[in-house]
Design a protein around this motif. Structure first.
Motif: not given
Length: 386
Positions: A26-32, A48-50, A213-216, A234-239
């Motif tokens: 799943t490259a893009v997951d239920d994105l709105s 690779g985040c989509g 910011v997109m992730n997975a 989130t920690a992901f966004v923070a870094n």
């Protein structure tokens, strides 16, 4: 269904429950998400985040597995690319080498059967500051000039939405900075919705009104660049959007407008308004440039919080010196000290105290198994592209 008129404002660009699968992946997951008409929107994420798949679905180059792409109230999900009032500028420029700059820019108009193109092409070359270069061929231009030609060729078609796929990735650092300013100026001048896909956090923050910011395949957080940077969700966004020192701790709940936190045997507090969690496992976050180094705890200003350690590394990178401070419990904190001439450099191997104003810290929820997450020292300071 016919194509949409390019001269009539189409409204916001909306992605509704957009999903794209490639086999079991799943490259893009239920994105709105909604991208406001006339805004400069950046979709930021690692490879690779989509993000590019999302862009290709907007352009019509990739068909969604499910979900919709809408411009205003019009569903364009199944429209062929040439039927959409959308143009794309790629990193590779994709100019026609055998055509002059003038004819490259005029290409879209001529393909639509418009014969009198001179005035439009000249205006567009002027907009991208390429006056007088119409007779040249692409090979006679610099990379930055070629990127401007690609931009002019897309804009002359008067798209409702301009998609920018890593458009500055092939340029050197100085030219990239210049083009960031130019793209922002042009977007303001033409008022077209720009959707900019990039992995470069500085680029996104420098140009966009809104950053997502997109992730997975999902959006971790979106908002104004300053809001995301100063108060990540989130920690992901923070870094990913900059760097952060994240100390694993336990929050004991809010009291008197602050949240009490215990981390590695020390007690800290964070304003409740800067806390995305107030009880249980948390990360106490402080940006490296919000930390200050002094020789002893006696020099820490009243009301500030601090940790003590030993300086293990110092990297001079021009605008700042980046230090690593190894704490008593073994974690290394990253500290960025501006090279303003107002302070004395700290020597590697010396004991030092890193302090911060609690108003500049933030609290994030964490998984109970997560430990400290330390911002690494980079070759360049936060906010500067590598």
């Amino acid at each position: 269904m016919t194509g949409m008129a390019r001269d009539t404002p189409a409204g916001d660009l909306r992605l509704a429950d957009l999903t794209k699968r490639f086999g079991s992946f799943t490259a893009v997951d239920d994105l709105s998400l909604t991208i406001g008409q006339g805004s400069f929107f950046a979709l930021l994420g690692a490879s690779g985040c989509g993000k590019t798949t999302t862009l290709r679905m907007i352009a019509g180059l990739e068909e969604p597995t499910s979900g919709q792409v809408l411009l205003g109230d019009t569903d364009i999900t199944r429209l062929r690319p040439y039927r959409r009032p959308v143009n794309t500028v790629f990193q590779s420029y994709a100019l026609f080498p055998h055509l002059t700059i003038f004819e490259n820019v005029a290409f879209g108009l001529r393909r639509r059967g418009i014969r009198s193109v001179d005035d439009q092409v000249r205006r567009m070359l002027s907009l991208v500051q390429l006056d007088g270069l119409g007779p040249r061929r692409p090979a006679q231009l610099s990379g930055g000039q070629q990127q401007r030609v690609a931009l002019a060729r897309a804009l002359i078609n008067k798209p409702q939405v301009l998609l920018l796929d890593e458009p500055l990735g092939a340029l050197d650092l100085k030219l990239r900075r210049q083009m960031q300013i130019e793209l922002k100026r042009i977007q303001t001048e033409v008022g077209i919705t720009f959707v900019h896909v990039t992995h470069d956090q500085e680029e996104a923050m420098a140009m966009a009104d809104t950053v997502a910011v997109m992730n997975a395949g999902r959006i971790e957080q979106q908002g104004a660049p300053a809001d995301l940077y100063e108060f990540p969700a989130t920690a992901f966004v923070a870094n990913f959007l900059g760097q952060s020192n994240l100390l694993a701790g336990e929050a004991a709940g809010a009291s008197g407008g602050d949240v009490a936190v215990t981390a590695h045997g020390a007690r800290f507090s964070v304003p409740a308004g800067r806390s995305r969690a107030d009880r249980g496992p948390v990360h106490l976050g402080v940006r490296p440039e919000k930390l200050h180094l002094v020789g002893s705890a006696a020099q820490v200003p009243h009301g500030h919080q601090h940790v003590t350690g030993v300086v293990t590394d110092a990297s001079y990178v021009g605008v700042s010196t980046q230090y690593l401070l190894r704490t008593g419990w073994g974690t290394e904190l990253s500290v960025f000290a501006a090279n303003s001439g107002a302070s004395t450099p700290v020597q590697v191997g010396s004991e030092a105290v890193a302090y911060w104003d609690p108003r500049h810290a933030f609290l994030l929820p964490r998984d109970a198994a997560d430990t400290d997450w330390t911002a690494p020292v980079l070759d360049e300071p936060v906010g500067v592209s590598s």
